[in-house]
Design an enzyme around this catalytic site. Structure first.
Site, PDB file in Angstrom:
ATOM      1  N   ASP A 350      40.991  25.035  64.424  1.00 30.52           N
ATOM      2  CA  ASP A 350      40.805  23.778  63.695  1.00 30.52           C
ATOM      3  C   ASP A 350      42.170  23.245  63.346  1.00 30.52           C
ATOM      4  O   ASP A 350      43.137  23.996  63.316  1.00 30.52           O
ATOM      5  CB  ASP A 350      40.137  24.067  62.343  1.00 30.52           C
ATOM      6  N   ASP A 658      29.113  25.513  62.842  1.00 33.67           N
ATOM      7  CA  ASP A 658      30.067  26.238  63.687  1.00 33.67           C
ATOM      8  C   ASP A 658      29.545  27.625  64.053  1.00 33.67           C
ATOM      9  O   ASP A 658      30.100  28.284  64.920  1.00 33.67           O
ATOM     10  CB  ASP A 658      31.417  26.405  62.964  1.00 33.67           C
TER      11      ASP A 658
END
Ligand code: ATP
Length: 917
Positions: A350, A658
């Site tokens: 990320d 996720d």
């Protein structure tokens, strides 16, 4: 019994016996939120700290009873459940029957010591892993004294007001009083995996658990939306606490590698038994040895050859790896991750908070008329708005004032001051917007009071915006929306210029957004829509196309210095770094450039990925470094595409959505701070500090663990091989055995668990992050390892047997020659331990000899035991050893030193710099 009667007032609650009150079955679901808050003496402002502390004392921590563990005795007994031990026990019985009580006694001693060492080591490994697991305590967001704060979930008490949102595990049983599209998956309790849509109205008192839709149960998972509730039960009194059988966690210390090694060891045991039998038959039939002697020799041979210490050593190496990683902020949830980390070839990370600091500051704000800079750093709400270095008078810019109001109201964060420090609770992006609002002169509390919120659409990364609905006390209604520019622009028809709404100029805004994003700033657009007094509920349709755009803000989020270094380290280590972010492609590219992820980024956006087939994505995935505006589904496809290209992928994530990609990745990596419980549970590893650099450290530790396992194998196998070959050589040549079976057992007993174990503590070798990742498909024993094992085994036989024969030919009596042979074997192992500290580098340096204190302690211990073995009368009685003189020690050390030099020479010839590819 009517619970409400029982808990009539808090006084009653407090005077009730803790046990009975918390275990009383409740029917809270049949009461209204007001009744519940009233009876628990709380409100939507929550409890005071004093009330909470008193209740915590009364009701105890919000913790479930620990699952039953394997008892010490079971663990000890399980150490005997092993093929080798069975072989040894049979051998002990037969030797005893043959009248060799000393041998039989030594075998029993080996069995017991081996079991004890295994027991202690396994206990330590379990403890190490448990300690790390405890670092992952669950957090809960509560309202106490009107203030929102995060506390450990264990500190929750009945009456606390708790906030939950998508990705959270519900921390206690709650009665819900406020929610927005709250969906909770309750499979844990009801077996039903479809999430339940929650609501706040009372339900019938005889409703089943699955129908109590106004309650949220501890341990269940919020899949969507958000809500607030009052804690009605904690710890063992919760619904999940009652079904404690569900909680029996099984902690195993096995991994694919240990399983592979276990089966290798079993196979080896079988092969060795066969060889031992064959040797026994050969000695008896061909060389005319007595059957009893040959049986003992075969037992000695089997025990000599079987690497009984190996499985324990590997488990310890893995456990040490877990501990070392935890010290470097990477918490391992599943043991196999330790070894997988060593082979990771791609890290997908990320951006926000992992590569960047997640310390957001709004520095630019652009309206339809002008673009202003905002001064000030961090969350300190002091700073000014300026344009071309001239301070702006915000009164002249109605659109900026409106935008700041929108930024403050369409916001769930809180800004607080502690001493000199300003901190925020909640999302840092929203914190930055609050600070901007305060800098514009808004009194945050006052604004919230004058414009209370009626409803909201929470931010979700799928739709990338958030909206809130407010009415002032005169009934004027307004909707504020903030989010990614692609999500907001299509919903706008107007833009604000001064006090007026004029037609939207989309090109202008796209250009402004591009200019801001090119500097690596996150962009966020803000818009509004006036509504009637009667409009009190917010729907998606309300904000579909008629909004007025107020402006766009640019937020800096500087890269983490240590992450920049870590990216460079990854590149050196042959590990690719890819950024997968929800942010805009221009912002992401600018940050990727600043971080050195790439010099000329190839990018793909979520919508481009959607247009591609899996094969097309696989073709592109390796060359792309930046994936922007990517959603969780895209992450899943990216991991799968990389794996299809034989990559071992570490993937970071934080949200509930996720979870699939984290599960799919080889090393799913959740954020410890901003990650949801759902993400953590799906992951192999959790980063305590959300920092990219910690992943790189974990990879480094993973490689070290693998090196140390290789070193232990390379040490253990040739020493076993050398011992076994010595026995076989003597039988084959028809000479007296240079080492008796009891003596071999002794050597194994004292060296296996001391010397080999010290290698698991080896520090990281310097070049570890300069070589490519290990190929997971290559076997544990590489051709190099097989060669080294054969080479050193032969050196060991040559040394031990050679010196024995030399002593005999010089007239030394058999017991002295054997004492010398045993000591030679041990000294050879000690020297070889030093060789084994580095796989291919020379150890002829200060660090090479002294670098691992554990190795030195182990050597000192073994020498001490050898002196007892040689000189203590009782040992001489048991093992038929005799005192030997200094000259003999000189010869032994010389042989050891020659082996040491031979291995160093082998390293130089085969692995010297001129032979490096
Ligand atoms: P990463 O995936 O690297 O953590 P990110 O945090 O930027 O990146 P998201 O949280 O999915 O990814 O945010 C995507 C976009 O949504 C942001 O670029 C921003 O424009 C918008 N956004 C982020 N947070 C909020 C919020 N609280 N309210 C409204 N919009 C937001």
């Amino acid at each position: 019994m009517d619970t409400l009667d029982t808990l009539d007032t808090l006084d009653t609650l407090d005077t009730l016996d803790t046990q009975t009150s918390i275990q009383t079955p409740t029917d809270w679901h049949s009461y209204s939120p007001e009744q519940v808050t009233g009876k628990l003496d709380t409100s939507d402002q929550g409890l005071s700290e004093e009330q909470a502390a008193a209740r915590l004392k009364k009701f105890g921590e919000n913790r479930l009873p620990a699952p039953p563990r394997r008892s010490g005795l079971t663990r000890l007994l399980s150490q005997f459940h092993n093929v080798l031990i069975y072989v040894l026990l049979v051998a002990a019985i037969v030797t005893a029957l043959l009248g060799h009580s000393v041998d039989s006694g030594v075998i029993i001693a080996v069995v017991i010591i081996n079991a004890l060492v295994g027991f202690i080591q396994e206990g330590k490994a379990e403890k190490a892993i448990d300690a790390v697991r405890h670092m992952l305590s669950q957090q809960a967001v509560v309202i106490r004294h009107g203030q929102r704060k995060q506390i450990p979930a264990e500190e929750l008490v009945p009456g606390d007001v708790v906030f939950i949102q998508s990705g959270d595990r519900v921390p206690a049983d709650l009665q819900l009083f406020k929610l927005k599209e709250l969906n909770i998956e309750e499979a844990l309790l009801t077996g039903e995996s479809v999430p339940v849509l929650k609501q706040t109205n009372p339900v019938a008192s005889d409703a089943d658990l699955g129908d109590r839709t106004n309650l949220a149960f501890s341990g269940t998972l919020v899949t969507h939306g958000q809500g607030m509730g009052t804690v009605i039960a904690t710890g063992a009194a919760t619904e999940i606490g009652r079904i404690s059988t569900l909680l029996a966690e099984v902690h195993t210390l096995t991994t694919p590698l240990t399983r592979q090694l276990d089966s290798f060891a079993r196979w080896l045991t079988g092969a060795i038994l066969l060889i031992a039998l064959a040797t026994m038959a050969f000695g008896y039939l061909v060389r005319d040895y007595a059957l009893g002697d040959m049986f003992l020799a075969a037992v000695g041979l089997a025990v000599a050859a079987i690497p009984e210490g190996l499985p324990a050593v590997i488990t310890i190496a893995l456990a040490i790896g877990v501990q070392r990683m935890a010290n470097r902020r990477a918490i391992i949830r599943r043991l196999p991750a330790v070894e997988t980390l060593g082979s990771v070839s791609v890290i997908c990370s990320d951006k926000t908070g992992t590569l960047t600091r997640n310390e957001m500051t709004v520095t630019t704000v652009t309206s339809a008329r002008c673009s202003a800079d905002i001064s000030g750093v961090g969350y300190n709400p002091h700073g000014t708005f300026s344009c071309e270095n001239k301070d702006l008078n915000l009164k002249e810019f109605d659109e900026f004032q409106q935008l700041c109001r929108a930024a403050v109201l369409c916001n769930d964060a809180q800004l607080t001051q502690r001493d000199e420090d300003w901190t925020i609770e909640g999302d840092p992006t929203e914190g930055a917007l609050l600070v901007m609002g305060a800098k514009s002169g808004i009194n945050l509390q006052e604004l919230h009071l004058t414009m209370p919120r009626d409803d909201l659409i929470p931010f979700e990364s799928e739709h990338r915006f958030m909206a809130t609905l407010h009415h002032d006390h005169l009934g004027n209604g307004i909707i504020y929306v903030k989010g990614a520019i692609e999500a907001i622009l299509p919903r706008c028809h107007w833009q604000k210029v001064g006090e007026d709404n004029v037609n939207l100029d989309a090109d202008y805004w796209n250009l402004q957004q591009e200019l801001i994003a090119r500097q690596g700033k996150r962009t966020l657009a803000l818009a509004q829509l006036e509504v009637t007094e009667a409009h009190r509920i917010l729907h998606f349709n309300d904000i579909s196309n008629n909004l007025t755009l107020l402006g766009v803000v640019g937020i800096i989020d500087p890269p983490r210095e240590e992450a920049i270094k870590a990216v460079a380290e990854c590149h050196q280590a042959g590990v690719q770094v890819k950024m997968i972010t929800g942010d805009h492609v221009t912002t992401a590219t600018a940050i990727a450039l600043q971080m050195g992820i790439t010099e000329s980024p190839h990018t793909l956006t979520g919508s481009q990925i959607e247009q591609m087939t899996d094969e097309e994505l696989q073709d592109k995935v390796e060359s792309v470094q930046v994936f922007a505006r990517a959603s969780p589904e895209h992450k899943l496809r990216i991991v799968s595409a990389l794996q299809a290209r034989h990559h071992v992928v570490a993937m970071t994530g934080d949200g509930v959505n996720d979870a699939p990609s984290l599960k799919r990745a080889d090393v799913g990596t959740a954020m410890g701070v901003k990650g949801t419980e759902a993400a953590k549970e799906a992951s192999e590893m959790v980063l305590a500090d959300d920092n990219f650099a910690s992943i790189t450290h974990a990879v480094e530790e993973g490689r070290t663990v693998f090196d140390n396992i290789s070193k232990s194998i390379l040490f253990i196998l040739p020493t076993n091989g050398g011992e076994a070959l010595t026995v076989m050589a003597a039988i084959a040549l028809g000479t007296l055995l240079p080492v008796t079976p009891a003596q071999i057992l002794w050597v194994n007993m004292i060296t296996a668990v001391t010397l080999a174990l010290s290698l698991t503590f080896e520090p990281t070798e310097p070049g570890v992050m300069q070589r490519p990742p290990r190929n997971t498909r290559s076997p544990i024993l590489s051709p190099f390892m097989v060669w080294r094992i054969v080479f050193v085994s032969l050196l060991m036989v040559a040394g031990t047997f050679g010196l024995f024969l030399w002593e005999r030919s010089n007239g030394t009596d058999i017991n002295t020659a054997r004492t010398i042979a045993v000591n030679t074997l041990v000294i050879l192992e000690i020297f070889y331990l030093l060789n084994s500290r580095f796989l291919t580098r020379s150890v002829l340096t200060r660090d090479g000899i002294l670098g691992n204190p554990y190795a030195l302690y182990a050597i000192a211990l073994v020498i001490f035991f050898q002196l007892l073995f040689t000189y203590l009368p009782i040992m001489q009685l048991f093992f038929h050893t005799v005192s030997i003189d200094a000259a003999a020690w000189g010869r032994i050390l010389l042989v050891g030193f020659i082996l040491f030099l031979a291995v160093e020479l082998e390293k130089k010839l085969i692995h010297g710099p001129q032979n490096k590819k």
